[in-house]
Design an enzyme around this catalytic site. Structure first.
Site, PDB file in Angstrom:
ATOM      1  N   TYR A 149       0.837  -1.205   0.000  1.00  8.91           N
ATOM      2  CA  TYR A 149       0.000   0.000   0.000  1.00  8.91           C
ATOM      3  C   TYR A 149       0.872   1.255   0.000  1.00  8.91           C
ATOM      4  O   TYR A 149       0.651   2.173  -0.797  1.00  8.91           O
ATOM      5  CB  TYR A 149      -0.903  -0.014   1.238  1.00  8.91           C
ATOM      6  CG  TYR A 149      -1.878   1.137   1.305  1.00  8.91           C
ATOM      7  CD1 TYR A 149      -3.010   1.163   0.499  1.00  8.91           C
ATOM      8  CD2 TYR A 149      -1.666   2.206   2.176  1.00  8.91           C
ATOM      9  CE1 TYR A 149      -3.906   2.219   0.559  1.00  8.91           C
ATOM     10  CE2 TYR A 149      -2.566   3.264   2.244  1.00  8.91           C
ATOM     11  CZ  TYR A 149      -3.681   3.257   1.435  1.00  8.91           C
ATOM     12  OH  TYR A 149      -4.576   4.313   1.493  1.00  8.91           O
TER      13      TYR A 149
HETATM   14  N1  LIG Z   1      -9.886   5.934   4.584  1.00  8.07           N
HETATM   15  C1  LIG Z   1      -8.604   6.127   4.850  1.00  8.07           C
HETATM   16  O1  LIG Z   1      -8.153   5.970   5.994  1.00  8.07           O
HETATM   17  C2  LIG Z   1      -7.675   6.572   3.770  1.00  8.07           C
HETATM   18  C3  LIG Z   1      -6.477   7.202   4.123  1.00  8.07           C
HETATM   19  C4  LIG Z   1      -5.595   7.586   3.109  1.00  8.07           C
HETATM   20  C5  LIG Z   1      -5.911   7.338   1.799  1.00  8.07           C
HETATM   21  N2  LIG Z   1      -7.083   6.720   1.494  1.00  8.07           N
HETATM   22  C6  LIG Z   1      -7.372   6.452   0.097  1.00  8.07           C
HETATM   23  O2  LIG Z   1      -8.590   7.090  -0.232  1.00  8.07           O
HETATM   24  C7  LIG Z   1      -9.237   6.353  -1.266  1.00  8.07           C
HETATM   25  C8  LIG Z   1     -10.674   6.077  -0.861  1.00  8.07           C
HETATM   26  O3  LIG Z   1     -10.681   5.314   0.334  1.00  8.07           O
HETATM   27  P1  LIG Z   1     -12.010   5.034   1.156  1.00  8.07           P
HETATM   28  O4  LIG Z   1     -11.628   5.118   2.577  1.00  8.07           O
HETATM   29  O5  LIG Z   1     -13.100   5.870   0.617  1.00  8.07           O
HETATM   30  O6  LIG Z   1     -12.233   3.473   0.778  1.00  8.07           O
HETATM   31  P2  LIG Z   1     -13.594   2.636   0.573  1.00  8.07           P
HETATM   32  O7  LIG Z   1     -13.188   1.223   0.689  1.00  8.07           O
HETATM   33  O8  LIG Z   1     -14.655   3.162   1.475  1.00  8.07           O
HETATM   34  O9  LIG Z   1     -14.009   2.965  -0.924  1.00  8.07           O
HETATM   35  C9  LIG Z   1     -13.231   2.544  -2.016  1.00  8.07           C
HETATM   36  C10 LIG Z   1     -14.112   2.365  -3.241  1.00  8.07           C
HETATM   37  O10 LIG Z   1     -13.270   1.956  -4.317  1.00  8.07           O
HETATM   38  C11 LIG Z   1     -13.915   0.885  -5.005  1.00  8.07           C
HETATM   39  N3  LIG Z   1     -12.908   0.031  -5.639  1.00  8.07           N
HETATM   40  C12 LIG Z   1     -11.911  -0.646  -5.026  1.00  8.07           C
HETATM   41  N4  LIG Z   1     -11.225  -1.363  -5.932  1.00  8.07           N
HETATM   42  C13 LIG Z   1     -11.812  -1.137  -7.137  1.00  8.07           C
HETATM   43  C14 LIG Z   1     -11.563  -1.616  -8.450  1.00  8.07           C
HETATM   44  N5  LIG Z   1     -10.585  -2.491  -8.731  1.00  8.07           N
HETATM   45  N6  LIG Z   1     -12.349  -1.166  -9.461  1.00  8.07           N
HETATM   46  C15 LIG Z   1     -13.362  -0.299  -9.196  1.00  8.07           C
HETATM   47  N7  LIG Z   1     -13.648   0.176  -7.971  1.00  8.07           N
HETATM   48  C16 LIG Z   1     -12.875  -0.242  -6.960  1.00  8.07           C
HETATM   49  C17 LIG Z   1     -14.701   0.142  -3.928  1.00  8.07           C
HETATM   50  O11 LIG Z   1     -15.737  -0.652  -4.478  1.00  8.07           O
HETATM   51  C18 LIG Z   1     -15.199   1.281  -3.053  1.00  8.07           C
HETATM   52  O12 LIG Z   1     -16.451   1.768  -3.500  1.00  8.07           O
HETATM   53  C19 LIG Z   1      -8.409   5.096  -1.482  1.00  8.07           C
HETATM   54  O13 LIG Z   1      -7.560   5.288  -2.600  1.00  8.07           O
HETATM   55  C20 LIG Z   1      -7.592   4.983  -0.220  1.00  8.07           C
HETATM   56  O14 LIG Z   1      -6.384   4.292  -0.412  1.00  8.07           O
HETATM   57  C21 LIG Z   1      -7.972   6.335   2.444  1.00  8.07           C
END
Ligand SMILES: NC(=O)c1ccc[n+]([C@@H]2O[C@H](COP(=O)([O-])OP(=O)(O)OC[C@H]3O[C@@H](n4cnc5c(N)ncnc54)[C@H](O)[C@@H]3O)[C@@H](O)[C@H]2O)c1
Length: 246
Positions: free
Chosen positions: A153
């Site tokens: 990651y």
């Molecule tokens: N939540 C956190 O703590 C956090 C912190 C830093 C960065 N991020 C980043 O923010 C972004 C959003 O995270 P989140 O917390 O909203 O996650 P989440 O899991 O709530 O949402 C992610 C979405 O991406 C979709 N997805 C995943 N893989 C996919 C694929 N191969 N094709 C199509 N859709 C796909 C999922 O179905 C989901 O709807 C991510 O890139 C994550 O790495 C999150």
């Protein structure tokens, strides 16, 4: 504060827009006047997110041909695209690097790096043709610091930062900006993919002593996606409760 016309008449794609940060961004863009197309693999969640201003396509972003097809379908359906927010991402398991299964490592890169690359490259020509664009990629503070037990990651998010810097410079003479954000932990369904120990570790690293909120991350993304963000490109924006040191 009144934001209601920031995205009037604009067309936006939000990857990962069916849940978490992406869903919040899709709803806020729609509330501020945009027509939004969600690209997500979760068909049921897309259906739940649909509204007068929000449509969606179900696809796996790790599939380059599917992303190309989605870009064509979206540009045809909306008539153009001004905004792309790439929020789709997965964490992979929490293991040491020497215990990390290569197939999990590859899947994290297929979604977080290759998928995001496919999305950015598929939509840039439409933005050049339209004479305007805003791309916002979601990286992570893990990409700057490297979290233990999350090397796939962390490395994938470092790659998102590098890609954003390169693409931003490539487009700097166009009216198209490309930026990324590096959030610390925000409580969404993505937590279900991580161990309790890892979540506790992430919280312990945040000087404000709390998780970020989806609306706090959304506010920064919306500014980067707006016309107001006009002299920043290829840049990395922090939203980490004081964790990031650069
Ligand atoms: N939540 C956190 O703590 C956090 C912190 C830093 C960065 N991020 C980043 O923010 C972004 C959003 O995270 P989140 O917390 O909203 O996650 P989440 O899991 O709530 O949402 C992610 C979405 O991406 C979709 N997805 C995943 N893989 C996919 C694929 N191969 N094709 C199509 N859709 C796909 C999922 O179905 C989901 O709807 C991510 O890139 C994550 O790495 C999150």
């Amino acid at each position: 504060m009144q934001f209601s016309s920031r995205f009037d008449g604009q067309r936006a794609i939000v990857t990962g827009g069916a849940a978490g940060i992406g869903l919040s961004v899709a709803r806020r863009l729609a509330a501020e006047g945009a027509r939004v197309m969600i690209w997500d693999r979760d068909r049921a969640a897309i259906e739940a997110a649909r509204s007068a201003a929000i449509e969606g396509l179900a696809l796996d972003l790790a599939d380059a041909a599917a992303v190309e097809a989605a870009a064509k379908t979206t540009v045809k359906a909306l008539g153009g695209v001004e905004v792309m927010v790439c929020s789709a991402g997965i964490t992979g398991p929490n293991r040491t690097t020497w215990e990390y299964p290569p197939e999990d490592w590859r899947r994290v890169f297929d979604v977080n790096v290759h998928g995001l690359f496919y999305c950015n490259r598929a939509i840039v020509p439409a933005m050049i043709a339209g004479g305007y664009g805003r791309i916002v990629n979601i990286a992570s503070v893990a990409g700057k610091e490297g979290n233990p037990n999350a090397s796939a990651y962390s490395a994938s998010k470092a790659a998102v930062i590098g890609l954003t810097k390169s693409l931003g410079k490539e487009l700097a003479r166009h009216p198209i900006t490309v930026n990324c954000i590096t959030p610390a932990a925000v409580k969404t369904a993505i937590f279900d993919q991580m161990s309790e120990e890892h979540i506790a570790f992430m919280l312990s690293k945040i000087p404000m002593g709390r998780f970020g909120r989806v609306d706090e991350v959304t506010a920064l993304i919306l500014w980067l996606a707006s016309r107001e963000c006009s002299f920043s490109t290829g840049a990395v924006f922090d939203v980490s409760g004081g964790r990031a040191t650069y």
